[in-house]
Scaffold this motif. Structure first.
Motif, PDB file in Angstrom:
ATOM      1  N   VAL A 164      49.795  48.217  45.780  1.00  0.00           N
ATOM      2  CA  VAL A 164      50.596  48.363  46.991  1.00  0.00           C
ATOM      3  C   VAL A 164      50.516  47.057  47.773  1.00  0.00           C
ATOM      4  O   VAL A 164      49.609  46.246  47.564  1.00  0.00           O
ATOM      5  N   ALA A 165      51.462  46.877  48.677  1.00  0.00           N
ATOM      6  CA  ALA A 165      51.535  45.607  49.407  1.00  0.00           C
ATOM      7  C   ALA A 165      50.368  45.420  50.370  1.00  0.00           C
ATOM      8  O   ALA A 165      49.823  44.333  50.498  1.00  0.00           O
ATOM      9  N   ARG A 166      49.970  46.514  51.062  1.00  0.00           N
ATOM     10  CA  ARG A 166      48.900  46.404  52.062  1.00  0.00           C
ATOM     11  C   ARG A 166      47.905  47.559  51.885  1.00  0.00           C
ATOM     12  O   ARG A 166      47.975  48.556  52.625  1.00  0.00           O
ATOM     13  N   ASN A 174      48.858  62.734  63.799  1.00  0.00           N
ATOM     14  CA  ASN A 174      49.423  64.088  63.870  1.00  0.00           C
ATOM     15  C   ASN A 174      48.894  65.026  62.792  1.00  0.00           C
ATOM     16  O   ASN A 174      49.380  66.137  62.624  1.00  0.00           O
ATOM     17  N   GLU A 175      47.901  64.553  62.025  1.00  0.00           N
ATOM     18  CA  GLU A 175      47.217  65.366  61.014  1.00  0.00           C
ATOM     19  C   GLU A 175      48.172  65.933  59.970  1.00  0.00           C
ATOM     20  O   GLU A 175      47.942  66.999  59.410  1.00  0.00           O
ATOM     21  N   LYS A 176      49.226  65.203  59.694  1.00  0.00           N
ATOM     22  CA  LYS A 176      50.185  65.646  58.689  1.00  0.00           C
ATOM     23  C   LYS A 176      50.839  64.416  58.083  1.00  0.00           C
ATOM     24  O   LYS A 176      51.495  63.638  58.774  1.00  0.00           O
ATOM     25  N   VAL A 177      50.672  64.224  56.773  1.00  0.00           N
ATOM     26  CA  VAL A 177      51.256  63.067  56.101  1.00  0.00           C
ATOM     27  C   VAL A 177      51.480  63.428  54.640  1.00  0.00           C
ATOM     28  O   VAL A 177      50.661  64.113  54.022  1.00  0.00           O
ATOM     29  N   ASN A 178      52.607  62.981  54.102  1.00  0.00           N
ATOM     30  CA  ASN A 178      52.869  63.242  52.689  1.00  0.00           C
ATOM     31  C   ASN A 178      52.664  61.965  51.871  1.00  0.00           C
ATOM     32  O   ASN A 178      52.402  60.885  52.410  1.00  0.00           O
ATOM     33  N   LEU A 179      52.811  62.090  50.570  1.00  0.00           N
ATOM     34  CA  LEU A 179      52.516  60.996  49.650  1.00  0.00           C
ATOM     35  C   LEU A 179      53.394  59.777  49.898  1.00  0.00           C
ATOM     36  O   LEU A 179      52.919  58.637  49.926  1.00  0.00           O
ATOM     37  N   LEU A 183      52.406  55.867  51.175  1.00  0.00           N
ATOM     38  CA  LEU A 183      52.782  54.631  50.490  1.00  0.00           C
ATOM     39  C   LEU A 183      53.544  53.701  51.430  1.00  0.00           C
ATOM     40  O   LEU A 183      53.390  52.475  51.365  1.00  0.00           O
ATOM     41  N   ALA A 184      54.362  54.278  52.310  1.00  0.00           N
ATOM     42  CA  ALA A 184      55.105  53.462  53.284  1.00  0.00           C
ATOM     43  C   ALA A 184      54.138  52.748  54.235  1.00  0.00           C
ATOM     44  O   ALA A 184      54.345  51.589  54.593  1.00  0.00           O
ATOM     45  N   ALA A 186      51.284  51.721  53.501  1.00  0.00           N
ATOM     46  CA  ALA A 186      50.647  50.648  52.733  1.00  0.00           C
ATOM     47  C   ALA A 186      51.659  49.602  52.261  1.00  0.00           C
ATOM     48  O   ALA A 186      51.336  48.767  51.406  1.00  0.00           O
ATOM     49  N   GLY A 187      52.888  49.634  52.791  1.00  0.00           N
ATOM     50  CA  GLY A 187      53.883  48.629  52.447  1.00  0.00           C
ATOM     51  C   GLY A 187      54.600  48.881  51.141  1.00  0.00           C
ATOM     52  O   GLY A 187      55.243  47.992  50.590  1.00  0.00           O
ATOM     53  N   ASP A 188      54.498  50.109  50.606  1.00  0.00           N
ATOM     54  CA  ASP A 188      55.150  50.524  49.360  1.00  0.00           C
ATOM     55  C   ASP A 188      54.458  49.888  48.149  1.00  0.00           C
ATOM     56  O   ASP A 188      53.668  48.965  48.266  1.00  0.00           O
ATOM     57  N   MET A 189      54.811  50.400  46.964  1.00  0.00           N
ATOM     58  CA  MET A 189      54.252  49.862  45.728  1.00  0.00           C
ATOM     59  C   MET A 189      54.828  48.481  45.440  1.00  0.00           C
ATOM     60  O   MET A 189      55.956  48.175  45.828  1.00  0.00           O
ATOM     61  N   THR A 190      54.066  47.685  44.735  1.00  0.00           N
ATOM     62  CA  THR A 190      54.595  46.420  44.239  1.00  0.00           C
ATOM     63  C   THR A 190      55.397  46.699  42.969  1.00  0.00           C
ATOM     64  O   THR A 190      55.395  47.822  42.457  1.00  0.00           O
ATOM     65  N   VAL A 191      56.066  45.690  42.454  1.00  0.00           N
ATOM     66  CA  VAL A 191      56.864  45.868  41.236  1.00  0.00           C
ATOM     67  C   VAL A 191      55.980  46.139  40.029  1.00  0.00           C
ATOM     68  O   VAL A 191      56.463  46.577  38.986  1.00  0.00           O
ATOM     69  N   TRP A 192      54.666  45.897  40.161  1.00  0.00           N
ATOM     70  CA  TRP A 192      53.752  46.109  39.043  1.00  0.00           C
ATOM     71  C   TRP A 192      53.117  47.497  39.059  1.00  0.00           C
ATOM     72  O   TRP A 192      52.341  47.828  38.185  1.00  0.00           O
ATOM     73  N   GLY A 193      53.429  48.297  40.077  1.00  0.00           N
ATOM     74  CA  GLY A 193      52.837  49.622  40.165  1.00  0.00           C
ATOM     75  C   GLY A 193      53.566  50.630  39.285  1.00  0.00           C
ATOM     76  O   GLY A 193      54.794  50.635  39.223  1.00  0.00           O
TER      77      GLY A 193
END
Length: 275
Positions: A164-166, A174-179, A183-184, A186-193
């Motif tokens: 991931v980028a970061r 808010n104690e609620k987060v999805n997958l 990832l967003a 963390a800056g999304d996956m890199t092209v190698w993910g």
């Protein structure tokens, strides 16, 4: 002289042919790889699936830090149940008093907290709503009117690492987060993910570790029980083979390309010499 010329020319043609094959192979691999890049393919599969009506609500786990606020129309009755802690901010400056910090309750390994007046309360494994209803029931002998109880988790966090980028650990207010939201962050996956090989590491209330593999290329991942993250979940994005062998690129792929380039240059030189 003519034989040497034809040999050099033949070498040059073969070298160019090798380069062309390598280029075509690269283009084909790129086209194949693209199919593994977009998230949530085959959306129709999800549209045809009956969605669950229950909204996600986080469960309280051991080592969670909770704040619990009790409110009622007679504030003096709620005072014994709203403990505060002394901090440097709880001072009077220019006739202005800051909001006192609330006592935080650490859930022990047995899922219990020590609440003022009420004593030990078993809240582990309960959702926030269930914990609030439990405390309201326990307060009935002390507060005749129905009080309002608000439970919040203060250390709700998830970690994202790998391709991931970061990468990092993120606190969720808010104690609620999805997958995908994780990832967003963390800056999304890199092209190698690898989108089809995302690992989710989760620890249950009894301390058992669980590792689940998720395929984000498939839209039905949003129907998975692991799509909504729990506190302390760890997401690991697996690198593809190209990134995994990145240290060998200079010794293998780059070496072959360099050798081919030298071969072409040598062939051109031979053609020039034997003309």
């Amino acid at each position: 002289m003519n034989n040497s010329f034809y040999i050099a020319a033949s070498i040059q043609v073969k070298a160019k042919g090798i380069l062309s094959c390598l280029f075509a192979l690269f283009l084909f691999a790129s086209c194949q790889s693209y199919k593994k890049v977009p998230y949530l393919q085959d959306v129709k599969v999800v549209e045809q699936t009956v969605q669950q009506e229950n909204l996600y609500d986080a469960q309280i786990m051991p080592k969670d830090l909770l704040t619990i606020v009790v409110s009622c129309t007679s504030p003096e009755l709620a005072v014994p149940f709203n403990l505060t802690v002394a901090t440097q901010n709880n001072v009077t400056i220019s006739n202005t008093t800051s909001q006192p910090a609330l006592q935080q309750y650490l859930v022990d390994n047995d899922g219990k907290i020590d609440f003022p007046v009420l004593g030990e309360l078993k809240v582990g494994g309960l959702t926030k709503k269930e914990a609030e209803l439990l405390i309201v029931e326990k307060l009935k002998p002390y507060i005749k009117e129905t009080p309002i109880v608000t439970v919040r988790m203060m250390n709700y966090k998830i970690s994202v690492l790998g391709e991931v980028a970061r990468p990092g650990t993120f606190t969720i207010s808010n104690e609620k987060v999805n997958l995908l939201e994780a990832l967003a962050m963390a800056g999304d996956m890199t092209v190698w993910g690898l989108r089809d090989n995302v690992k989710l590491i989760r620890e249950s209330a009894d301390g058992k570790q669980q590792i689940v593999t998720l395929d984000l290329n498939k839209a039905e991942v949003i129907l998975s029980p692991y799509y909504w993250l729990q506190q302390n979940d760890i997401i690991y994005v697996t690198p593809n083979k190209v990134k995994a062998r990145n240290s060998d690129i200079g010794n293998s792929t780059t070496l072959w390309v360099s050798a081919t380039s030298i071969l072409v240059s040598l062939a051109s030189l031979l053609v020039t010499i034997f003309k």
